[in-house]
Design an enzyme around this catalytic site. Sequence first.
Site, PDB file in Angstrom:
ATOM      1  N   ALA A  77      -1.119   6.510   0.877  1.00 42.81           N
ATOM      2  CA  ALA A  77      -2.427   5.874   1.057  1.00 42.81           C
ATOM      3  C   ALA A  77      -2.568   5.333   2.475  1.00 42.81           C
ATOM      4  CB  ALA A  77      -2.598   4.739   0.054  1.00 42.81           C
ATOM      5  N   LEU A  98       0.872  -1.172   0.000  1.00 43.78           N
ATOM      6  CA  LEU A  98       0.000   0.000   0.000  1.00 43.78           C
ATOM      7  C   LEU A  98       0.910   1.223   0.000  1.00 43.78           C
ATOM      8  CD1 LEU A  98      -2.995   0.777   0.083  1.00 43.78           C
ATOM      9  CD2 LEU A  98      -2.882   0.694   2.579  1.00 43.78           C
ATOM     10  N   ASP A  99       0.711   2.129  -0.961  1.00 47.43           N
ATOM     11  CA  ASP A  99       1.589   3.293  -1.117  1.00 47.43           C
ATOM     12  C   ASP A  99       1.659   4.118   0.165  1.00 47.43           C
ATOM     13  OD1 ASP A  99       2.087   2.686  -3.802  1.00 47.43           O
ATOM     14  OD2 ASP A  99       0.335   3.803  -4.478  1.00 47.43           O
ATOM     15  N   PRO A 100       2.816   4.773   0.436  1.00 50.96           N
ATOM     16  CA  PRO A 100       2.946   5.590   1.652  1.00 50.96           C
ATOM     17  C   PRO A 100       1.873   6.671   1.791  1.00 50.96           C
ATOM     18  CG  PRO A 100       5.107   5.211   0.689  1.00 50.96           C
ATOM     19  CD  PRO A 100       4.106   4.657  -0.283  1.00 50.96           C
TER      20      PRO A 100
END
Length: 309
Positions: free
Chosen positions: A42, A38-40
Amino acid sequence: MKHGILVAYKPKGPTSHDVVDEVRKKLKTRKVGHGGTLDPFACGVLIIGVNQGTRILEFYKDLKKVYWVKMRLGLITETFDITGEVVEERECNATEEEIREAIFSFVGEYDQVPPAYSAKKHKGERLYKLAREGKIINLPPKRVKIFKIWDVNVEGRDVSFRAEVSPGTYIRSLCMDIGYKLGCGATAVELVRESVGSYTIEESLNVFEAAPEEIENRIIPLEKCLEWLPRVVVHQESTKTILNGSQIHLEMLKEWDGFKKGEVVRVFNEEGRLLALAEAERNSSFLETLRKHERNERVLTLRKVFNTR
């Protein structure tokens, strides 16, 4: 020592690996991993495997996911999200009706190009590391599926919606693709992963705020994991044989769910302990025929054995 899956909440800012490190530190075990980056920028659901739970994470990566995203039309960044350097800003003259039409046109399958800045690997290197070195790798498109889109809200240039997508779908790329369809580009400015399969954000735990005891108590045991996979029960006396790596023959089986050849099956003993995951050599509908003719053939091939005691 507990083995299983933790439904964690990743807040904005930390990386997925930071969440893993926090669980390692608080539970004092190195055997921790996550099932899908999960992207930072997000936040939301991150599936964490603990101890032998790390060995089943591959099955969680294959689950559908639901996201809520807010995108900004006319803004184009290097990373397709708000953290990236702005490449260009354009006017967006599309009407609300045109915006909605463009969004819903992506429901179904389409070929999506992964962003250059992502955790995907190229020749063993993460794309985002190569991109930071100025090495932009253009990967071939990947077929993804948008199962449905709903809750579309248009407020000027900022547009939000929810989407249920196939594994491997990049919401950042989806936003950019919608923007390009409108002729202005777009960038994801907020992103929330609301669910992974049946696991929802409401049941997730922020491990940065939780005590070690709470984290440990929230681990879903192996026996309650992967409940979407078929299940077989072997006679209790077969437990040791299977844990020692013996393949599973018909005479070992006490009962079974319906399964097809090639499917992965959960193998339990009569006490309800998960012993293994195995691949079906035959359709379950054929097993009664084998039993009738007293043919003790191998019916399941071991893939993973869980010796947790």
